[in-house]
Design an enzyme around this catalytic site. Structure first.
Site, PDB file in Angstrom:
ATOM      1  N   HIS A 180      -8.016  -4.137  -5.980  1.00  0.00           N
ATOM      2  CA  HIS A 180      -8.822  -5.278  -5.518  1.00  0.00           C
ATOM      3  C   HIS A 180      -8.654  -6.499  -6.425  1.00  0.00           C
ATOM      4  O   HIS A 180      -8.708  -7.638  -5.954  1.00  0.00           O
ATOM      5  CB  HIS A 180     -10.295  -4.874  -5.385  1.00  0.00           C
ATOM      6  CG  HIS A 180     -10.504  -3.737  -4.420  1.00  0.00           C
ATOM      7  ND1 HIS A 180     -11.675  -3.044  -4.338  1.00  0.00           N
ATOM      8  CD2 HIS A 180      -9.669  -3.170  -3.503  1.00  0.00           C
ATOM      9  CE1 HIS A 180     -11.567  -2.092  -3.415  1.00  0.00           C
ATOM     10  NE2 HIS A 180     -10.343  -2.151  -2.895  1.00  0.00           N
ATOM     11  N   HIS A 226     -10.137  -4.958   5.155  1.00  0.00           N
ATOM     12  CA  HIS A 226     -10.074  -4.358   3.820  1.00  0.00           C
ATOM     13  C   HIS A 226      -8.739  -3.647   3.600  1.00  0.00           C
ATOM     14  O   HIS A 226      -8.148  -3.727   2.514  1.00  0.00           O
ATOM     15  CB  HIS A 226     -11.230  -3.388   3.542  1.00  0.00           C
ATOM     16  CG  HIS A 226     -11.159  -2.906   2.127  1.00  0.00           C
ATOM     17  ND1 HIS A 226     -11.625  -3.660   1.070  1.00  0.00           N
ATOM     18  CD2 HIS A 226     -10.568  -1.820   1.577  1.00  0.00           C
ATOM     19  CE1 HIS A 226     -11.338  -3.038  -0.057  1.00  0.00           C
ATOM     20  NE2 HIS A 226     -10.697  -1.913   0.222  1.00  0.00           N
ATOM     21  N   HIS A 242      -2.740   3.801  -0.134  1.00  0.00           N
ATOM     22  CA  HIS A 242      -2.068   3.438  -1.379  1.00  0.00           C
ATOM     23  C   HIS A 242      -0.749   4.193  -1.561  1.00  0.00           C
ATOM     24  O   HIS A 242       0.205   3.676  -2.116  1.00  0.00           O
ATOM     25  CB  HIS A 242      -3.001   3.681  -2.567  1.00  0.00           C
ATOM     26  CG  HIS A 242      -4.259   2.891  -2.462  1.00  0.00           C
ATOM     27  ND1 HIS A 242      -4.273   1.509  -2.453  1.00  0.00           N
ATOM     28  CD2 HIS A 242      -5.551   3.268  -2.309  1.00  0.00           C
ATOM     29  CE1 HIS A 242      -5.511   1.079  -2.324  1.00  0.00           C
ATOM     30  NE2 HIS A 242      -6.314   2.129  -2.224  1.00  0.00           N
TER      31      HIS A 242
HETATM   32 ZN    ZN Z   1      -9.587  -1.034  -1.301  1.00  0.00          ZN
END
Ligand code: ZN
Length: 298
Positions: free
Chosen positions: A81, A238, A265
């Site tokens: 983030h 997001h 990820h």
């Molecule tokens: Zn995230």
């Protein structure tokens, strides 16, 4: 397109707990010279090299977060983030001191990190910005996830998600990166999870610091948080934010179109590894060279 590299003007400090570790840490972002990139330091460790450059070669964990680690074993987790905020706000060079193993979750979005950058101020540096320009399509698959990078005139991210819970459901988002689009469209979108996954995540050592203050939790077609969604499509935004942060581990900004279905990820890191696996997939160009090329085309 901004022509010069940017750092921040001065330092900015906050504290907060990690989403997975629940550890309270202090984080300071500091200015860095041209061509530094983003470098993390574990300020709580002594006797080892604590510098951890934010680069795909240093990625050490991609389960429910992105962690990086150096050769001395200094590791820092949940960097995505903050990396998204640096990418989104055009910060090329910065040092980040963290007094523990994981960045603060804050509210689960990039907003607080953007505030830190705004508070510190953005400083233009002397040298031209450099980019990784995608020359050939690159594609990776992992379970049900598929991601590709294709040549493009700017950084674009097309994201699709499809969750069985109807509150999240299926949606898509097309992000065109420019100077303001991250703060206007993505930075406030919070991380999320399904309530049914919480106990399993905690048993595996993740989400110990997770709460309704730093994540949207969805159960049986509803969200458990009392605060409303910040965007009707906050979930896919997001995921797009996470992609932007993870792609910044290329070390430089990417000029290319990322198309991704059910991203996470792990597949984000696999996509970067695939890009770098063949030098003919990309070229490193300066902003001056890009502008010259555009003038020739025009
Ligand atoms: Zn995230």
């Amino acid at each position: 397109m901004l022509d010069r590299q940017n750092t921040i003007n001065t330092s900015s400090t906050r504290s907060g707990i990690g989403l997975h570790s629940a550890r309270l840490v202090v984080i300071t972002i500091r200015p860095a010279p041209v061509d530094t990139g983003i470098v993390f330091y574990r300020s709580d460790l002594t006797g080892i090299d604590t510098a951890i450059p934010a680069h795909i070669n240093n990625v050490s964990d991609v389960s429910l977060n992105t962690s990086i680690c150096n050769s001395d074993g200094a590791e820092i987790g949940t960097i995505e983030h903050l990396m998204a905020a640096f990418a989104g706000m055009g910060i090329d060079n910065a040092y980040v001191d963290v007094s523990g193993p994981e960045l603060p979750a804050f509210d689960g979005s990039s907003d607080r990190y953007c505030q830190m950058i705004t508070e510190a101020g953005i400083k233009e540096q002397s040298d031209p910005r450099r980019y990784i320009k995608v020359l050939k399509p690159v594609s990776v698959e992992f379970h049900q996830a598929v991601s590709t990078l294709t040549p493009s005139s700017a950084l674009h991210i097309s994201t699709k998600i499809d969750f069985s819970d109807p509150f999240i459901g299926a949606s898509q988002y097309f992000y065109v990166h420019d100077e303001n689009s991250f703060v206007n469209e993505l930075s406030a979108a919070r991380t999320f999870c399904l309530y049914k996954d919480v106990s399993q995540m905690r048993a595996a050592g993740y989400a110990i610091g997770g709460s309704l203050d730093n994540a949207i939790v969805v159960k049986d077609g509803q969200m458990l948080n009392e605060t409303p969604l910040r965007y009707t499509d906050e979930f896919v935004r997001h995921k797009t934010l996470d992609c932007l942060g993870d792609m910044r581990l290329a070390g430089l900004g990417i000029i290319g179109h990322m198309t991704t279905s059910r991203p996470g990820h792990r597949i984000n890191s696999e996509l970067l590894k695939a890009l770098f696996s063949d030098e003919s997939n990309y070229i490193i160009v300066t902003s001056d060279e890009l502008n010259d090329a555009e003038e020739k085309v025009a």
